[in-house]
Design a protein around this motif. Sequence first.
Motif, PDB file in Angstrom:
ATOM      1  N   ARG A  31      11.032   3.438  -7.621  1.00 12.09           N
ATOM      2  CA  ARG A  31      11.771   4.500  -8.306  1.00 12.09           C
ATOM      3  C   ARG A  31      11.448   5.826  -7.631  1.00 12.09           C
ATOM      4  O   ARG A  31      10.402   5.974  -7.024  1.00 12.09           O
ATOM      5  CB  ARG A  31      11.334   4.637  -9.772  1.00 12.09           C
ATOM      6  CG  ARG A  31      11.298   3.374 -10.583  1.00 12.09           C
ATOM      7  CD  ARG A  31      12.610   3.106 -11.261  1.00 12.09           C
ATOM      8  NE  ARG A  31      12.518   1.979 -12.166  1.00 12.09           N
ATOM      9  CZ  ARG A  31      12.775   0.718 -11.811  1.00 12.09           C
ATOM     10  NH1 ARG A  31      13.119   0.451 -10.577  1.00 12.09           N
ATOM     11  NH2 ARG A  31      12.680  -0.246 -12.701  1.00 12.09           N
ATOM     12  N   TYR A  33      11.405  10.097  -8.698  1.00  8.65           N
ATOM     13  CA  TYR A  33      11.522  11.071  -9.773  1.00  8.65           C
ATOM     14  C   TYR A  33      11.509  12.485  -9.198  1.00  8.65           C
ATOM     15  O   TYR A  33      10.882  12.736  -8.163  1.00  8.65           O
ATOM     16  CB  TYR A  33      10.335  10.949 -10.737  1.00  8.65           C
ATOM     17  CG  TYR A  33      10.202   9.600 -11.400  1.00  8.65           C
ATOM     18  CD1 TYR A  33       9.542   8.555 -10.767  1.00  8.65           C
ATOM     19  CD2 TYR A  33      10.733   9.379 -12.664  1.00  8.65           C
ATOM     20  CE1 TYR A  33       9.412   7.315 -11.371  1.00  8.65           C
ATOM     21  CE2 TYR A  33      10.605   8.140 -13.276  1.00  8.65           C
ATOM     22  CZ  TYR A  33       9.946   7.122 -12.632  1.00  8.65           C
ATOM     23  OH  TYR A  33       9.826   5.893 -13.238  1.00  8.65           O
ATOM     24  N   TYR A  35      10.489  16.315 -10.610  1.00  7.97           N
ATOM     25  CA  TYR A  35       9.852  17.064 -11.677  1.00  7.97           C
ATOM     26  C   TYR A  35       9.952  18.553 -11.367  1.00  7.97           C
ATOM     27  O   TYR A  35       9.981  18.965 -10.201  1.00  7.97           O
ATOM     28  CB  TYR A  35       8.367  16.706 -11.796  1.00  7.97           C
ATOM     29  CG  TYR A  35       8.081  15.380 -12.446  1.00  7.97           C
ATOM     30  CD1 TYR A  35       8.018  14.217 -11.687  1.00  7.97           C
ATOM     31  CD2 TYR A  35       7.841  15.293 -13.817  1.00  7.97           C
ATOM     32  CE1 TYR A  35       7.728  12.997 -12.284  1.00  7.97           C
ATOM     33  CE2 TYR A  35       7.556  14.074 -14.418  1.00  7.97           C
ATOM     34  CZ  TYR A  35       7.503  12.934 -13.642  1.00  7.97           C
ATOM     35  OH  TYR A  35       7.220  11.726 -14.236  1.00  7.97           O
ATOM     36  N   SER A  45      10.013  16.330 -16.481  1.00  2.00           N
ATOM     37  CA  SER A  45      10.864  15.365 -15.788  1.00  2.00           C
ATOM     38  C   SER A  45      12.300  15.875 -15.734  1.00  2.00           C
ATOM     39  O   SER A  45      12.866  16.286 -16.744  1.00  2.00           O
ATOM     40  CB  SER A  45      10.814  14.025 -16.512  1.00  2.00           C
ATOM     41  OG  SER A  45      11.719  13.117 -15.935  1.00  2.00           O
ATOM     42  N   PHE A  47      14.870  14.217 -13.211  1.00  8.06           N
ATOM     43  CA  PHE A  47      15.737  13.093 -12.874  1.00  8.06           C
ATOM     44  C   PHE A  47      14.917  11.852 -12.581  1.00  8.06           C
ATOM     45  O   PHE A  47      13.818  11.944 -12.036  1.00  8.06           O
ATOM     46  CB  PHE A  47      16.597  13.411 -11.640  1.00  8.06           C
ATOM     47  CG  PHE A  47      17.508  14.592 -11.805  1.00  8.06           C
ATOM     48  CD1 PHE A  47      17.261  15.774 -11.124  1.00  8.06           C
ATOM     49  CD2 PHE A  47      18.616  14.513 -12.631  1.00  8.06           C
ATOM     50  CE1 PHE A  47      18.102  16.858 -11.269  1.00  8.06           C
ATOM     51  CE2 PHE A  47      19.469  15.592 -12.780  1.00  8.06           C
ATOM     52  CZ  PHE A  47      19.197  16.773 -12.098  1.00  8.06           C
ATOM     53  N   VAL A  48      15.507  10.728 -12.909  1.00 17.32           N
ATOM     54  CA  VAL A  48      14.964   9.431 -12.525  1.00 17.32           C
ATOM     55  C   VAL A  48      16.038   8.737 -11.698  1.00 17.32           C
ATOM     56  O   VAL A  48      17.162   8.559 -12.165  1.00 17.32           O
ATOM     57  CB  VAL A  48      14.637   8.574 -13.765  1.00 17.32           C
ATOM     58  CG1 VAL A  48      14.108   7.219 -13.337  1.00 17.32           C
ATOM     59  CG2 VAL A  48      13.655   9.287 -14.664  1.00 17.32           C
ATOM     60  N   LEU A  49      15.706   8.349 -10.496  1.00 21.40           N
ATOM     61  CA  LEU A  49      16.673   7.698  -9.598  1.00 21.40           C
ATOM     62  C   LEU A  49      16.206   6.266  -9.384  1.00 21.40           C
ATOM     63  O   LEU A  49      15.110   6.037  -8.860  1.00 21.40           O
ATOM     64  CB  LEU A  49      16.760   8.462  -8.276  1.00 21.40           C
ATOM     65  CG  LEU A  49      17.192   9.926  -8.435  1.00 21.40           C
ATOM     66  CD1 LEU A  49      17.036  10.679  -7.127  1.00 21.40           C
ATOM     67  CD2 LEU A  49      18.639   9.994  -8.913  1.00 21.40           C
ATOM     68  N   LEU A  50      17.034   5.334  -9.783  1.00 21.88           N
ATOM     69  CA  LEU A  50      16.592   3.951  -9.845  1.00 21.88           C
ATOM     70  C   LEU A  50      17.055   3.084  -8.687  1.00 21.88           C
ATOM     71  O   LEU A  50      16.451   2.047  -8.418  1.00 21.88           O
ATOM     72  CB  LEU A  50      17.085   3.311 -11.152  1.00 21.88           C
ATOM     73  CG  LEU A  50      16.616   3.966 -12.443  1.00 21.88           C
ATOM     74  CD1 LEU A  50      17.202   3.227 -13.648  1.00 21.88           C
ATOM     75  CD2 LEU A  50      15.102   3.983 -12.514  1.00 21.88           C
ATOM     76  N   LEU A  92       7.501   6.201  -7.065  1.00 24.18           N
ATOM     77  CA  LEU A  92       6.764   5.247  -7.884  1.00 24.18           C
ATOM     78  C   LEU A  92       6.591   3.924  -7.147  1.00 24.18           C
ATOM     79  O   LEU A  92       7.551   3.377  -6.609  1.00 24.18           O
ATOM     80  CB  LEU A  92       7.515   4.992  -9.192  1.00 24.18           C
ATOM     81  CG  LEU A  92       6.871   3.967 -10.128  1.00 24.18           C
ATOM     82  CD1 LEU A  92       5.638   4.558 -10.775  1.00 24.18           C
ATOM     83  CD2 LEU A  92       7.857   3.501 -11.186  1.00 24.18           C
ATOM     84  N   LEU A 101       2.271   7.144  -9.112  1.00 23.49           N
ATOM     85  CA  LEU A 101       3.199   8.136  -8.584  1.00 23.49           C
ATOM     86  C   LEU A 101       2.551   8.830  -7.397  1.00 23.49           C
ATOM     87  O   LEU A 101       1.447   9.362  -7.522  1.00 23.49           O
ATOM     88  CB  LEU A 101       3.539   9.183  -9.645  1.00 23.49           C
ATOM     89  CG  LEU A 101       4.520   8.787 -10.737  1.00 23.49           C
ATOM     90  CD1 LEU A 101       4.632   9.898 -11.772  1.00 23.49           C
ATOM     91  CD2 LEU A 101       5.891   8.486 -10.161  1.00 23.49           C
TER      92      LEU A 101
ATOM     93  N   PRO B 102      13.147   0.384 -18.080  1.00 28.35           N
ATOM     94  CA  PRO B 102      13.064   0.663 -16.643  1.00 28.35           C
ATOM     95  C   PRO B 102      13.250   2.132 -16.347  1.00 28.35           C
ATOM     96  O   PRO B 102      14.126   2.774 -16.902  1.00 28.35           O
ATOM     97  CB  PRO B 102      14.224  -0.170 -16.063  1.00 28.35           C
ATOM     98  CG  PRO B 102      15.184  -0.290 -17.186  1.00 28.35           C
ATOM     99  CD  PRO B 102      14.366  -0.351 -18.437  1.00 28.35           C
ATOM    100  N   GLY B 103      12.420   2.615 -15.455  1.00 26.67           N
ATOM    101  CA  GLY B 103      12.608   3.970 -14.970  1.00 26.67           C
ATOM    102  C   GLY B 103      12.163   5.070 -15.894  1.00 26.67           C
ATOM    103  O   GLY B 103      12.431   6.229 -15.640  1.00 26.67           O
ATOM    104  N   GLN B 104      11.477   4.761 -16.996  1.00 32.07           N
ATOM    105  CA  GLN B 104      11.028   5.833 -17.874  1.00 32.07           C
ATOM    106  C   GLN B 104      10.056   6.731 -17.125  1.00 32.07           C
ATOM    107  O   GLN B 104       9.117   6.250 -16.500  1.00 32.07           O
ATOM    108  CB  GLN B 104      10.336   5.252 -19.105  1.00 32.07           C
ATOM    109  CG  GLN B 104      11.278   4.562 -20.064  1.00 32.07           C
ATOM    110  CD  GLN B 104      12.191   5.543 -20.750  1.00 32.07           C
ATOM    111  OE1 GLN B 104      11.761   6.600 -21.191  1.00 32.07           O
ATOM    112  NE2 GLN B 104      13.456   5.206 -20.835  1.00 32.07           N
ATOM    113  N   PRO B 105      10.263   8.060 -17.194  1.00 32.54           N
ATOM    114  CA  PRO B 105       9.338   8.942 -16.472  1.00 32.54           C
ATOM    115  C   PRO B 105       8.003   9.015 -17.184  1.00 32.54           C
ATOM    116  O   PRO B 105       7.906   8.769 -18.385  1.00 32.54           O
ATOM    117  CB  PRO B 105      10.056  10.292 -16.515  1.00 32.54           C
ATOM    118  CG  PRO B 105      10.869  10.250 -17.764  1.00 32.54           C
ATOM    119  CD  PRO B 105      11.311   8.814 -17.906  1.00 32.54           C
TER     120      PRO B 105
END
Lengths: 113, 117
Positions: A31, A33, A35, A45, A47-50, A92, A101, B102-105
């Motif tokens: 993943r 992220y 911040y 936080s 964005f989360v890019l999966l 991640l 991280l 999934p993907g939780q910060p």
Amino acid sequence: ELKVEQNPLFLSMQEGKNYTIYCNYSTTSDRLYWYRQDPGKSLESLFVLLSNGAVKQEGRLMASLDTKARLSTLHITAAVHDLSATYFCAVLQTNFGNEKLTFGTGTRLTIIP
Amino acid sequence: EAQVTQNPRYLITVTGKKLTVTCSQNMNHEYMSWYRQDPGLGLRQIYYSMNVEVTDKGDVPEGYKVSRKEKRNFPLILESPSPNQTSLYFCASSPGQGVEAPGQPQHFGDGTRLSIL
């Protein structure tokens, strides 16, 4: 060993302008992220890019991920003063339960009126 | 309000005097971690915990101890602090990276600024 490089380290830009922060990483990741950190504050936080090709947008910020190039970008559109902060990307890696991280060194963004 | 709470926020102390930085989360998160932030180095992981009584070393564990006796608490212990441990410390938690979330910060506390003289 995973390395995460951000550039630029410092960015001073005028209000209303567009700019992009780059985040390169050296090995496969689970993943990515983004911040934001204000002076003296914690990390928030953004964005989360999966997955490959993921694009997320929130207001004047847009983040994207290219897993093949191992590159993420944070694009700022028509910057405003409130966006002044330090931005971190973080990659991640999960390994036997550890959610480690690895952070880039951050980009200190200053928006000038 | 969901949060990660660290105490103290600031501490100035002397070499060799044992100290503990507390961290508590109210989100029932399984995973917790400690990072230190130093200029030009970003954040580096010190220790992490996957659940109660399960802890392990991160990248920079030397000089630190942790414990996880309860799910919500994850204290960082400096048995004999030295000046090179002067830094900004962050505790973080997350629900875990399982399929259900999934993907939780990771959620970060407000930080503890330690100065070891």
